[in-house]
Design a protein around this motif. Structure first.
Motif, PDB file in Angstrom:
ATOM      1  N   GLY A   1       0.794  -1.224   0.000  1.00 43.53           N
ATOM      2  CA  GLY A   1       0.000   0.000   0.000  1.00 43.53           C
ATOM      3  C   GLY A   1       0.826   1.273   0.000  1.00 43.53           C
ATOM      4  N   PHE A   2       2.135   1.172   0.229  1.00 43.42           N
ATOM      5  CA  PHE A   2       2.988   2.362   0.204  1.00 43.42           C
ATOM      6  C   PHE A   2       3.033   2.927  -1.201  1.00 43.42           C
ATOM      7  CE2 PHE A   2       7.016   4.420  -0.666  1.00 43.42           C
ATOM      8  CZ  PHE A   2       7.061   5.377   0.343  1.00 43.42           C
ATOM      9  N   ARG A   3       2.928   4.252  -1.281  1.00 49.12           N
ATOM     10  CA  ARG A   3       3.029   4.929  -2.573  1.00 49.12           C
ATOM     11  C   ARG A   3       3.564   6.335  -2.332  1.00 49.12           C
ATOM     12  NH1 ARG A   3      -1.697   5.549  -7.123  1.00 49.12           N
ATOM     13  NH2 ARG A   3      -0.374   6.507  -8.680  1.00 49.12           N
ATOM     14  N   VAL A   4       4.537   6.738  -3.117  1.00 50.73           N
ATOM     15  CA  VAL A   4       5.082   8.084  -3.051  1.00 50.73           C
ATOM     16  C   VAL A   4       5.470   8.503  -4.465  1.00 50.73           C
ATOM     17  CG1 VAL A   4       7.494   7.414  -2.624  1.00 50.73           C
ATOM     18  CG2 VAL A   4       6.639   9.612  -1.754  1.00 50.73           C
ATOM     19  N   MET A   5       5.327   9.785  -4.743  1.00 55.84           N
ATOM     20  CA  MET A   5       5.736  10.347  -6.031  1.00 55.84           C
ATOM     21  C   MET A   5       6.819  11.390  -5.760  1.00 55.84           C
ATOM     22  SD  MET A   5       1.947  10.806  -7.696  1.00 55.84           S
ATOM     23  CE  MET A   5       2.528  11.359  -9.294  1.00 55.84           C
ATOM     24  N   ALA A   6       7.626  11.701  -6.782  1.00 56.14           N
ATOM     25  CA  ALA A   6       8.684  12.692  -6.603  1.00 56.14           C
ATOM     26  C   ALA A   6       9.087  13.278  -7.951  1.00 56.14           C
ATOM     27  CB  ALA A   6       9.902  12.051  -5.939  1.00 56.14           C
ATOM     28  N   PHE A   7       9.695  14.463  -7.873  1.00 56.34           N
ATOM     29  CA  PHE A   7      10.304  15.054  -9.055  1.00 56.34           C
ATOM     30  C   PHE A   7      11.404  16.007  -8.633  1.00 56.34           C
ATOM     31  CE2 PHE A   7       8.417  19.136  -8.539  1.00 56.34           C
ATOM     32  CZ  PHE A   7       8.631  19.950  -9.651  1.00 56.34           C
ATOM     33  N   ASP A   8      12.247  16.390  -9.613  1.00 51.67           N
ATOM     34  CA  ASP A   8      13.290  17.380  -9.399  1.00 51.67           C
ATOM     35  C   ASP A   8      12.781  18.725  -9.876  1.00 51.67           C
ATOM     36  OD1 ASP A   8      15.558  15.909  -8.338  1.00 51.67           O
ATOM     37  OD2 ASP A   8      15.601  14.868 -10.269  1.00 51.67           O
ATOM     38  N   VAL A   9      12.686  19.674  -8.960  1.00 52.98           N
ATOM     39  CA  VAL A   9      12.249  21.029  -9.295  1.00 52.98           C
ATOM     40  C   VAL A   9      13.321  21.643 -10.195  1.00 52.98           C
ATOM     41  CG1 VAL A   9      11.672  23.304  -8.367  1.00 52.98           C
ATOM     42  CG2 VAL A   9      11.050  21.241  -7.080  1.00 52.98           C
ATOM     43  N   PRO A  10      12.935  22.142 -11.368  1.00 53.99           N
ATOM     44  CA  PRO A  10      13.933  22.762 -12.257  1.00 53.99           C
ATOM     45  C   PRO A  10      14.593  23.969 -11.580  1.00 53.99           C
ATOM     46  CG  PRO A  10      11.822  22.490 -13.389  1.00 53.99           C
ATOM     47  CD  PRO A  10      11.591  22.170 -11.942  1.00 53.99           C
ATOM     48  N   SER A  11      15.824  24.237 -11.962  1.00 58.04           N
ATOM     49  CA  SER A  11      16.559  25.354 -11.359  1.00 58.04           C
ATOM     50  C   SER A  11      15.906  26.703 -11.662  1.00 58.04           C
ATOM     51  CB  SER A  11      18.015  25.348 -11.832  1.00 58.04           C
ATOM     52  OG  SER A  11      18.066  25.452 -13.242  1.00 58.04           O
TER      53      SER A  11
END
Length: 141
Positions: free
Chosen positions: A60-70
């Protein structure tokens, strides 16, 4: 219909490493789309950074992520996460968007994107940033 809310973590160049770590901790499946994969490179030095990524585990674990552009502000204590709202249909997502948009600042209008039938981003009247889209299987192009 179903909808779910998922924590969406924001990094500056460390998203892939963080997602790899969470995958190892929770024994989940990792999916990553780089800015280059999505055809959305603004800075060539950031082409291989994560535009969208997630870990989904059977427990059931779920996580999303991204790299914020400079080109956008970010630090660990500010703009550190989004709340990602994903629905199964455009109609469902648009209905939630309309309600969330009341008194909000629209950061990215809800519209078709290369990776989803609809995608948008807003900061609600309470200062929470929502990433809203229709969930579809990603197919690298």
């Amino acid at each position: 219909m179903s909808v779910n809310a998922v924590t969406h973590l924001n990094f500056r160049g460390d998203a892939h490493a963080a997602l790899d770590f969470y995958r190892s901790v929770f024994d989940g499946d990792l999916s990553v789309v780089t800015y280059q994969d999505a055809g959305s490179v603004q800075d060539p030095a950031e082409a291989d950074q994560v535009m969208w990524g997630q870990v989904v585990a059977d427990n059931g674990f779920r996580v999303m992520a991204f790299d914020v552009p400079s080109s956008r502000p970010w630090d660990r204590g500010e703009n550190a996460f989004f709340l990602s709202l994903r629905g199964e249909t455009a109609e469902e997502v648009a209905a939630y968007w309309e309600k969330l948009a009341e008194g909000a600042s629209v950061l990215q209008p809800l519209s078709p994107a290369r990776w989803a039938p609809l995608y948008g981003m807003l900061q609600d009247r309470f200062g929470v940033t929502w990433v809203v889209d229709v969930a579809v299987a990603y197919e690298a192009g």
